[in-house]
Design an enzyme around this catalytic site. Sequence first.
Site: not given
Ligand code: NAD
Length: 247
Positions: A90, A155, A159
């Site tokens: 994730n 991005y 994905k």
């Molecule tokens: P967020 O920024 O709140 O959390 C991201 C997480 O990834 C954190 O726990 C962080 O520690 C970890 N992370 C980032 N860089 C890292 C690294 N170099 N090494 C280890 N861990 C790392 O983001 P989120 O919105 O909770 O996103 C979580 C997932 O969901 C991601 O893969 C994101 O692409 C995906 N996503 C999010 C959304 C959205 O709208 N929020 C939409 C589609 C997909």
Amino acid sequence: MLENKVAIVTGGTRGIGLAIVRKFLDNNAKVVLFGSREESVNRAIEILRNENDKYNVIGYYPNLCDEKDVDDIFKEIVNKYGHIDILVNNAGVTATTPIEDYKIEDFDKTMDINTKATFVCSKEIVKYMKDSGKGVIINTSSMVSLYGQPCGVAYPVSKYAVNGMTKSLARELGKYNIRVNAIAPGVTNTDMVANLDEKYIEPLLKTIPLGRIGEPEEVANAYVFLASDLASYITGAILQVDGAAMN
Ligand code: NAD
């Protein structure tokens, strides 16, 4: 729904990942959360233990692109619990940079954490899941893997690759009773979205039939389902949890 299961959630310290960790714990899994730094891992564990001191949760902060680092920790987890049943890839980063301004190192950074880390963790978990005769891998994709996005090209590229990895590994690992699926969240209320400019969010909102962005808990529910035995015949799926955005 996850009694006696051991689950790893990368990027489990906040946002969607923390919501997945919480839902898994509420469904009686033992959870190992991964984060990028010791402080954020400790903070997430403290938050969870304050909510419920019976939560069975520990954490690590490996370099997700380093095979040895990842495998050393997987080994430690198997020594402690005997097995790993669920891997949720994730951790992720996003970007909105226009193509002319894109630095190669920024492109690589996005590909590393979103795609290469998913590959490394999946590669290293297979031997443990084969030993158990079963396993579940769930990758976090994104709705932009299906539609693209108007900037920040690394991005959606990263994905799209996650979707390809999901479908391919589902086919490669099915014979070992390892299911591989992805969830493609829509716009979800996390730090990742809070950091984006309004001008990117506003047009997206108009395309969502449910008329609002999703909450991390609503996305996390789908992970519980796919991780559970209720999804025993589902593999290779990319499940959209996006309020039908842009359909
Ligand atoms: P967020 O920024 O709140 O959390 C991201 C997480 O990834 C954190 O726990 C962080 O520690 C970890 N992370 C980032 N860089 C890292 C690294 N170099 N090494 C280890 N861990 C790392 O983001 P989120 O919105 O909770 O996103 C979580 C997932 O969901 C991601 O893969 C994101 O692409 C995906 N996503 C999010 C959304 C959205 O709208 N929020 C939409 C589609 C997909």
